[in-house]
Each structure stands twice: as structure tokens, then as C-alpha cells.
Design a protein around this motif. Sequence first.
Motif, PDB file in Angstrom:
ATOM      1  N   LEU A  61       0.934  -1.116   0.007  1.00  0.00           N
ATOM      2  CA  LEU A  61       0.161   0.019  -0.038  1.00  0.00           C
ATOM      3  C   LEU A  61       0.771   1.279  -0.104  1.00  0.00           C
ATOM      4  O   LEU A  61       1.946   1.368   0.839  1.00  0.00           O
ATOM      5  CB  LEU A  61      -0.983  -0.011   1.291  1.00  0.00           C
ATOM      6  N   CYS A  62       0.430   1.973  -0.786  1.00  0.00           N
ATOM      7  CA  CYS A  62       1.219   3.795  -0.923  1.00  0.00           C
ATOM      8  C   CYS A  62      -0.161   4.652  -0.870  1.00  0.00           C
ATOM      9  O   CYS A  62      -0.881   4.545  -2.061  1.00  0.00           O
ATOM     10  CB  CYS A  62       1.896   3.952  -1.944  1.00  0.00           C
ATOM     11  N   ALA A  63      -0.264   5.111   0.125  1.00  0.00           N
ATOM     12  CA  ALA A  63      -1.260   6.164   0.387  1.00  0.00           C
ATOM     13  C   ALA A  63      -1.166   7.461   0.845  1.00  0.00           C
ATOM     14  O   ALA A  63      -0.285   7.538   1.437  1.00  0.00           O
ATOM     15  CB  ALA A  63      -2.297   5.352   1.250  1.00  0.00           C
ATOM     16  N   ARG A  64      -1.905   8.390   0.353  1.00  0.00           N
ATOM     17  CA  ARG A  64      -1.780   9.792   1.131  1.00  0.00           C
ATOM     18  C   ARG A  64      -3.265  10.161   1.407  1.00  0.00           C
ATOM     19  O   ARG A  64      -4.249  10.080   0.497  1.00  0.00           O
ATOM     20  CB  ARG A  64      -1.098  10.644  -0.203  1.00  0.00           C
ATOM     21  N   ILE A  65      -3.510  10.265   2.839  1.00  0.00           N
ATOM     22  CA  ILE A  65      -4.576  10.596   3.153  1.00  0.00           C
ATOM     23  C   ILE A  65      -4.687  11.876   4.172  1.00  0.00           C
ATOM     24  O   ILE A  65      -3.680  12.269   4.911  1.00  0.00           O
ATOM     25  CB  ILE A  65      -4.789   9.579   4.169  1.00  0.00           C
ATOM     26  N   GLN A  66      -5.675  12.758   3.768  1.00  0.00           N
ATOM     27  CA  GLN A  66      -5.724  13.967   4.384  1.00  0.00           C
ATOM     28  C   GLN A  66      -6.710  14.250   5.181  1.00  0.00           C
ATOM     29  O   GLN A  66      -7.876  13.376   4.883  1.00  0.00           O
ATOM     30  CB  GLN A  66      -5.657  15.048   3.335  1.00  0.00           C
ATOM     31  N   GLU A  79       0.919   9.748   5.518  1.00  0.00           N
ATOM     32  CA  GLU A  79       1.504   8.823   4.528  1.00  0.00           C
ATOM     33  C   GLU A  79       1.512   7.381   4.938  1.00  0.00           C
ATOM     34  O   GLU A  79       2.014   7.275   6.076  1.00  0.00           O
ATOM     35  CB  GLU A  79       2.782   9.389   4.191  1.00  0.00           C
ATOM     36  N   ILE A  80       0.948   6.490   4.197  1.00  0.00           N
ATOM     37  CA  ILE A  80       1.126   5.095   4.597  1.00  0.00           C
ATOM     38  C   ILE A  80       1.824   4.404   3.612  1.00  0.00           C
ATOM     39  O   ILE A  80       1.349   4.544   2.324  1.00  0.00           O
ATOM     40  CB  ILE A  80      -0.341   4.275   4.751  1.00  0.00           C
ATOM     41  N   ASP A  81       2.864   3.738   3.723  1.00  0.00           N
ATOM     42  CA  ASP A  81       3.890   2.960   2.912  1.00  0.00           C
ATOM     43  C   ASP A  81       4.114   1.502   3.317  1.00  0.00           C
ATOM     44  O   ASP A  81       4.996   1.740   4.256  1.00  0.00           O
ATOM     45  CB  ASP A  81       5.170   3.826   2.396  1.00  0.00           C
ATOM     46  N   LYS A  82       3.402   0.587   3.053  1.00  0.00           N
ATOM     47  CA  LYS A  82       3.660  -0.755   3.796  1.00  0.00           C
ATOM     48  C   LYS A  82       3.247  -1.791   2.961  1.00  0.00           C
ATOM     49  O   LYS A  82       2.425  -1.794   1.817  1.00  0.00           O
ATOM     50  CB  LYS A  82       2.849  -0.669   5.258  1.00  0.00           C
ATOM     51  N   VAL A  83       3.860  -2.875   3.384  1.00  0.00           N
ATOM     52  CA  VAL A  83       3.719  -4.395   2.983  1.00  0.00           C
ATOM     53  C   VAL A  83       3.150  -5.170   3.821  1.00  0.00           C
ATOM     54  O   VAL A  83       3.901  -5.242   4.851  1.00  0.00           O
ATOM     55  CB  VAL A  83       4.936  -4.974   2.136  1.00  0.00           C
ATOM     56  N   VAL A  84       2.042  -6.081   3.572  1.00  0.00           N
ATOM     57  CA  VAL A  84       1.216  -6.922   4.756  1.00  0.00           C
ATOM     58  C   VAL A  84       1.310  -8.288   4.020  1.00  0.00           C
ATOM     59  O   VAL A  84       0.557  -8.378   2.882  1.00  0.00           O
ATOM     60  CB  VAL A  84      -0.088  -6.251   5.011  1.00  0.00           C
ATOM     61  N   PRO A  85       1.939  -9.084   4.529  1.00  0.00           N
ATOM     62  CA  PRO A  85       1.630 -10.709   4.017  1.00  0.00           C
ATOM     63  C   PRO A  85       0.188 -11.126   4.673  1.00  0.00           C
ATOM     64  O   PRO A  85       0.119 -11.187   5.798  1.00  0.00           O
ATOM     65  CB  PRO A  85       2.940 -11.282   4.622  1.00  0.00           C
ATOM     66  N   PHE A  86      -0.377 -11.873   3.648  1.00  0.00           N
ATOM     67  CA  PHE A  86      -1.550 -12.782   4.044  1.00  0.00           C
ATOM     68  C   PHE A  86      -1.725 -14.057   3.845  1.00  0.00           C
ATOM     69  O   PHE A  86      -0.788 -14.427   2.732  1.00  0.00           O
ATOM     70  CB  PHE A  86      -2.589 -11.809   3.218  1.00  0.00           C
ATOM     71  N   LEU A  87      -2.319 -14.720   4.568  1.00  0.00           N
ATOM     72  CA  LEU A  87      -2.689 -16.348   4.498  1.00  0.00           C
ATOM     73  C   LEU A  87      -4.224 -16.209   4.226  1.00  0.00           C
ATOM     74  O   LEU A  87      -4.863 -15.558   4.865  1.00  0.00           O
ATOM     75  CB  LEU A  87      -2.210 -16.994   5.234  1.00  0.00           C
TER      76      LEU A  87
END
Length: 170
Positions: A61-66, A79-87
Motif C-alpha cells: 500500500l502507498c497512500a496519501r490521506i488528508q 502517508e502510509i507505505d507498507k507491505v502486509v503478508p496474508f494467508l
Amino acid sequence: MQYTDIFELSRARAEICGTFAGSDLPALMSMLDEEMGEASVSWRAQGTAGRNDLPGADLELCARIQTRCVRCGEPVVIEIDKVVPFLFVQNEKEANDIPIEEDGDYEIVVGSRKFDLAAWVEEELILSLPVFAQHDDCQPDQERMHTKQVEKKEERASPFACLASLKTKK
């Protein structure tokens, strides 16, 4: 709405990506200031081998939230910049059967052949929001922080003060 077969994404180790605007994410927008709330998100999902015979994917996710800063009232950008692993599992029972200590860094989600990508991205963004949106270095708006002055009520004598005075009259 965008849907995908999340199990096929994992099996094929495929990649899908896209963008969402605030209007695509109503639950997220409801958590932001009505006047200043904006969001733009780019995302990428990469199918992975998962773990323990469960299909998986990494959501980037790369997000810009105001929204409005809770301290000064001015716009603040998160600013949100992250990688989340899922099963992915087939149903809730299968998810509940996975011991907590075995899921590690993975998020366990009930997958489907018609998996709602916007809802998936939106949920992760909501979980990533700070409890209080604020600037790191702003000064509080003193006018907004003041509460109404309440007139002081007359102080009444305590009933125990009367008892104390009787004690001293001996």
C-alpha cells in the motif's frame, strides 16, 4: 468494484495492481474530517506460496490521506507505505483452527473466488491510521481547546463541618 479470485492469484503467483480514490473507500472516508478528508491510494497484490499449505499474497500500500489535525485544526497528511503478508483460508472455522503462535507476521483472511479488492485495501488502511491525526510539531489552537467558563456555584457547608463544630463546643 474490483474482484479477483484470491486463490488463483496465489496459485499462479500473479500480480495485480491499481489505484483507489476516496470515493472508492467510503468506510475510510467516514473516519476522516468531512471538510478536509481526501485519500489517494495505489496498491499492488503479489501472490505468494504462503505457508503451511495455505495460499498467500503480499499487499503493498502507498497512500496519501488528508484529514484535520486534532491539535491545531489545520490539514494534516498521513502517508502510509507498507507491505502486509496474508494467508487465505476457505472459511472462519479454518481461520480459527490456526494457532495464534503459528500465524507469525501473516494476517489470516477468509478468501474467496470473488474477493473484493477495495474492501481488502480499505480495511488495511483503516488499521494503519493513527488514533489521533496530528502534526509532529504544531501548536494547539488555544481557542479550540478552551471550554466554556462555568459559573462557580455557591459553596455549601459540609454536613460534617457542623459535626466538627459540635465536638469543639464542649
